[in-house]
Design a protein around this motif. Sequence first.
Motif, PDB file in Angstrom:
ATOM      1  N   GLY A  77      44.865  47.968  39.959  1.00 19.71           N
ATOM      2  CA  GLY A  77      45.848  46.889  39.991  1.00 19.71           C
ATOM      3  C   GLY A  77      45.738  45.883  41.011  1.00 19.71           C
ATOM      4  O   GLY A  77      45.477  44.685  40.782  1.00 19.71           O
ATOM      5  N   TYR A  78      45.526  46.330  42.324  1.00 18.36           N
ATOM      6  CA  TYR A  78      45.060  45.497  43.389  1.00 18.36           C
ATOM      7  C   TYR A  78      44.021  44.646  43.343  1.00 18.36           C
ATOM      8  O   TYR A  78      43.744  43.333  43.365  1.00 18.36           O
ATOM      9  CB  TYR A  78      45.120  46.191  44.810  1.00 18.36           C
ATOM     10  CG  TYR A  78      44.682  45.338  45.852  1.00 18.36           C
ATOM     11  CD1 TYR A  78      45.628  44.648  46.556  1.00 18.36           C
ATOM     12  CD2 TYR A  78      43.386  45.711  46.342  1.00 18.36           C
ATOM     13  CE1 TYR A  78      45.312  43.898  47.589  1.00 18.36           C
ATOM     14  CE2 TYR A  78      43.180  45.064  47.629  1.00 18.36           C
ATOM     15  CZ  TYR A  78      43.836  43.945  48.143  1.00 18.36           C
ATOM     16  OH  TYR A  78      43.647  43.196  49.181  1.00 18.36           O
ATOM     17  N   VAL A  79      42.974  45.407  42.827  1.00 17.87           N
ATOM     18  CA  VAL A  79      41.585  44.713  42.603  1.00 17.87           C
ATOM     19  C   VAL A  79      41.926  43.517  41.471  1.00 17.87           C
ATOM     20  O   VAL A  79      41.130  42.605  41.382  1.00 17.87           O
ATOM     21  CB  VAL A  79      40.424  45.530  42.086  1.00 17.87           C
ATOM     22  CG1 VAL A  79      39.321  44.815  41.759  1.00 17.87           C
ATOM     23  CG2 VAL A  79      40.063  46.356  43.468  1.00 17.87           C
ATOM     24  N   CYS A  80      42.541  43.954  40.282  1.00 17.87           N
ATOM     25  CA  CYS A  80      42.795  43.181  39.409  1.00 17.87           C
ATOM     26  C   CYS A  80      43.410  41.717  39.639  1.00 17.87           C
ATOM     27  O   CYS A  80      43.289  40.718  39.384  1.00 17.87           O
ATOM     28  CB  CYS A  80      43.670  43.741  38.112  1.00 17.87           C
ATOM     29  SG  CYS A  80      44.030  42.583  36.730  1.00 17.87           S
ATOM     30  N   VAL A  81      44.628  42.078  40.691  1.00 19.76           N
ATOM     31  CA  VAL A  81      45.390  40.806  41.364  1.00 19.76           C
ATOM     32  C   VAL A  81      44.485  40.122  42.120  1.00 19.76           C
ATOM     33  O   VAL A  81      44.513  38.540  41.991  1.00 19.76           O
ATOM     34  CB  VAL A  81      46.547  41.397  42.086  1.00 19.76           C
ATOM     35  CG1 VAL A  81      47.087  40.393  42.701  1.00 19.76           C
ATOM     36  CG2 VAL A  81      47.683  42.080  41.088  1.00 19.76           C
ATOM     37  N   VAL A  82      43.474  40.589  42.896  1.00 21.95           N
ATOM     38  CA  VAL A  82      42.837  39.507  43.628  1.00 21.95           C
ATOM     39  C   VAL A  82      41.872  39.032  42.701  1.00 21.95           C
ATOM     40  O   VAL A  82      41.613  37.593  43.247  1.00 21.95           O
ATOM     41  CB  VAL A  82      41.977  40.665  44.720  1.00 21.95           C
ATOM     42  CG1 VAL A  82      40.712  39.943  45.494  1.00 21.95           C
ATOM     43  CG2 VAL A  82      42.941  41.276  45.532  1.00 21.95           C
ATOM     44  N   LEU A  83      41.274  39.589  41.950  1.00 25.50           N
ATOM     45  CA  LEU A  83      40.078  38.700  41.037  1.00 25.50           C
ATOM     46  C   LEU A  83      41.133  37.630  40.452  1.00 25.50           C
ATOM     47  O   LEU A  83      40.516  36.569  40.147  1.00 25.50           O
ATOM     48  CB  LEU A  83      39.563  39.642  39.807  1.00 25.50           C
ATOM     49  CG  LEU A  83      38.727  40.792  40.573  1.00 25.50           C
ATOM     50  CD1 LEU A  83      37.981  41.859  39.378  1.00 25.50           C
ATOM     51  CD2 LEU A  83      37.319  40.111  41.387  1.00 25.50           C
ATOM     52  N   MET A  84      42.072  38.008  39.711  1.00 27.60           N
ATOM     53  CA  MET A  84      43.005  36.734  38.988  1.00 27.60           C
ATOM     54  C   MET A  84      43.098  35.711  40.192  1.00 27.60           C
ATOM     55  O   MET A  84      43.263  34.460  40.024  1.00 27.60           O
ATOM     56  CB  MET A  84      44.223  37.437  38.462  1.00 27.60           C
ATOM     57  CG  MET A  84      43.947  38.447  37.219  1.00 27.60           C
ATOM     58  SD  MET A  84      43.259  37.572  35.890  1.00 27.60           S
ATOM     59  CE  MET A  84      44.292  36.241  35.243  1.00 27.60           C
ATOM     60  N   GLY A  85      43.474  36.005  41.169  1.00 30.54           N
ATOM     61  CA  GLY A  85      43.614  34.905  42.232  1.00 30.54           C
ATOM     62  C   GLY A  85      42.524  34.077  42.605  1.00 30.54           C
ATOM     63  O   GLY A  85      42.678  33.062  42.849  1.00 30.54           O
ATOM     64  N   LEU A  86      41.341  34.841  42.643  1.00 28.24           N
ATOM     65  CA  LEU A  86      40.228  34.111  42.801  1.00 28.24           C
ATOM     66  C   LEU A  86      39.650  33.157  41.697  1.00 28.24           C
ATOM     67  O   LEU A  86      39.392  32.192  41.742  1.00 28.24           O
ATOM     68  CB  LEU A  86      39.038  35.223  43.051  1.00 28.24           C
ATOM     69  CG  LEU A  86      38.884  35.824  44.534  1.00 28.24           C
ATOM     70  CD1 LEU A  86      37.880  37.081  44.456  1.00 28.24           C
ATOM     71  CD2 LEU A  86      39.201  35.027  45.455  1.00 28.24           C
ATOM     72  N   LEU A  87      40.182  33.728  40.603  1.00 27.87           N
ATOM     73  CA  LEU A  87      39.974  32.732  39.356  1.00 27.87           C
ATOM     74  C   LEU A  87      40.785  31.734  39.378  1.00 27.87           C
ATOM     75  O   LEU A  87      40.321  30.487  39.011  1.00 27.87           O
ATOM     76  CB  LEU A  87      40.042  33.678  38.067  1.00 27.87           C
ATOM     77  CG  LEU A  87      39.887  33.192  36.760  1.00 27.87           C
ATOM     78  CD1 LEU A  87      38.321  32.755  36.522  1.00 27.87           C
ATOM     79  CD2 LEU A  87      40.151  33.914  35.570  1.00 27.87           C
ATOM     80  N   VAL A  88      41.941  31.754  39.542  1.00 27.64           N
ATOM     81  CA  VAL A  88      43.007  30.774  39.391  1.00 27.64           C
ATOM     82  C   VAL A  88      42.730  29.715  40.731  1.00 27.64           C
ATOM     83  O   VAL A  88      42.500  28.589  40.354  1.00 27.64           O
ATOM     84  CB  VAL A  88      44.288  31.221  39.913  1.00 27.64           C
ATOM     85  CG1 VAL A  88      45.279  30.114  39.787  1.00 27.64           C
ATOM     86  CG2 VAL A  88      44.735  32.122  38.365  1.00 27.64           C
ATOM     87  N   SER A  89      42.355  30.268  41.946  1.00 22.25           N
ATOM     88  CA  SER A  89      41.967  29.458  42.911  1.00 22.25           C
ATOM     89  C   SER A  89      40.735  28.737  42.784  1.00 22.25           C
ATOM     90  O   SER A  89      40.379  27.491  43.127  1.00 22.25           O
ATOM     91  CB  SER A  89      41.904  30.055  44.223  1.00 22.25           C
ATOM     92  OG  SER A  89      40.635  31.194  44.154  1.00 22.25           O
ATOM     93  N   ALA A  90      39.701  29.269  42.062  1.00 19.70           N
ATOM     94  CA  ALA A  90      38.438  28.714  41.869  1.00 19.70           C
ATOM     95  C   ALA A  90      38.469  27.612  40.595  1.00 19.70           C
ATOM     96  O   ALA A  90      38.003  26.353  40.939  1.00 19.70           O
ATOM     97  CB  ALA A  90      37.424  29.695  41.025  1.00 19.70           C
ATOM     98  N   PHE A  91      39.544  27.818  39.568  1.00 13.51           N
ATOM     99  CA  PHE A  91      39.762  26.500  38.840  1.00 13.51           C
ATOM    100  C   PHE A  91      40.471  25.460  39.543  1.00 13.51           C
ATOM    101  O   PHE A  91      40.107  24.287  39.184  1.00 13.51           O
ATOM    102  CB  PHE A  91      40.559  27.104  37.719  1.00 13.51           C
ATOM    103  CG  PHE A  91      40.099  27.578  36.139  1.00 13.51           C
ATOM    104  CD1 PHE A  91      39.207  27.051  35.817  1.00 13.51           C
ATOM    105  CD2 PHE A  91      40.005  28.973  36.278  1.00 13.51           C
ATOM    106  CE1 PHE A  91      38.381  27.392  34.631  1.00 13.51           C
ATOM    107  CE2 PHE A  91      39.158  29.737  35.427  1.00 13.51           C
ATOM    108  CZ  PHE A  91      38.509  28.772  34.362  1.00 13.51           C
ATOM    109  N   VAL A  92      41.521  25.656  40.370  1.00 12.61           N
ATOM    110  CA  VAL A  92      42.144  24.567  41.061  1.00 12.61           C
ATOM    111  C   VAL A  92      41.216  23.903  42.125  1.00 12.61           C
ATOM    112  O   VAL A  92      41.356  22.612  42.022  1.00 12.61           O
ATOM    113  CB  VAL A  92      43.404  25.232  41.859  1.00 12.61           C
ATOM    114  CG1 VAL A  92      44.088  24.208  42.755  1.00 12.61           C
ATOM    115  CG2 VAL A  92      44.313  25.885  40.803  1.00 12.61           C
ATOM    116  N   ILE A  93      40.391  24.621  42.994  1.00 18.13           N
ATOM    117  CA  ILE A  93      39.276  23.856  43.719  1.00 18.13           C
ATOM    118  C   ILE A  93      38.565  23.308  42.930  1.00 18.13           C
ATOM    119  O   ILE A  93      38.224  22.078  43.495  1.00 18.13           O
ATOM    120  CB  ILE A  93      38.858  24.972  44.696  1.00 18.13           C
ATOM    121  CG1 ILE A  93      39.859  25.709  45.551  1.00 18.13           C
ATOM    122  CG2 ILE A  93      37.677  24.462  45.458  1.00 18.13           C
ATOM    123  CD1 ILE A  93      39.495  26.811  46.399  1.00 18.13           C
ATOM    124  N   GLY A  94      37.952  23.745  41.696  1.00 19.61           N
ATOM    125  CA  GLY A  94      37.129  22.973  41.161  1.00 19.61           C
ATOM    126  C   GLY A  94      37.693  21.575  40.510  1.00 19.61           C
ATOM    127  O   GLY A  94      36.828  20.565  40.683  1.00 19.61           O
TER     128      GLY A  94
END
Length: 255
Positions: A77-94
């Motif tokens: 669950g922790y890894v899933c939360v980290v990956l989702m955070g990276l995905l959302v931040s990638a969309f925002v930064i992009g």
Amino acid sequence: MVGFFMLPIWLIYYSCLFAINPFWVLRRSRQHLIRKITRMQTFVCENVSPSVYEWLKEHKSMWNLSLKCGWRLLWSGYVCVVLMGLLVSAFVIGALLIRRVVEEPIRMKGSLNFDYTEKSPVAFLPIIACPEASQDAYLLKNPEIGKIGELRVIPPNHKLQVTILLTMPEPDYNQDLGIFQVRVDFLAADGRTLASLRSPCMLQFRSLPIRLLLTFLKVAPILTGYTSESQKLDINLRGFIEGTLPTACLKVVIE
């Protein structure tokens, strides 16, 4: 009462620690969870019958396996939360980078009014300024047009695409006309031609029986004025790149 008031401070403190050092927080959480489970086990062992205590002691390996599975699920669950955070931040930064770096395309739309008194009908579409009757007369009326080289709408080195939409009636004359040509001239402010693009086009061929059948099927919309006996030609021209001299006008010629 002290615990009630300290709970928000405790949550804020550990939230900041989790953002800074999540592994330390997870270790502390694991130790806290092990202490809680140990206390619960001790309480159960002290308050239940000896037979239940012996059963729990015999199935200690099962409890350890369950604890390991729960710990692995927590890590997943922790890894899933980290990956989702990276995905959302990638969309925002992009999205922010695209808005800051990439320029939005310039779109202009206008109507073409052709002069059918000439052998080759001509229409002008102004970007900065266009001649009305003739280029020389227009420049005499507006001498400042030749001095506006710095004024431009389209940035240099941009690729241009021209889309011309012609509504063509379907009389016998246009059907017999066959292939004709549309030319687009890119004019500078002083009337010079920067580039020319050409494209051949023609009406879609329909035999006489097909035309009669389509007219019979669409007789009601045609009589009511909802539709007409015409075709729309979509002509796309590309290949011109804006240079240092700005494009001031488009000249469309039907040849």
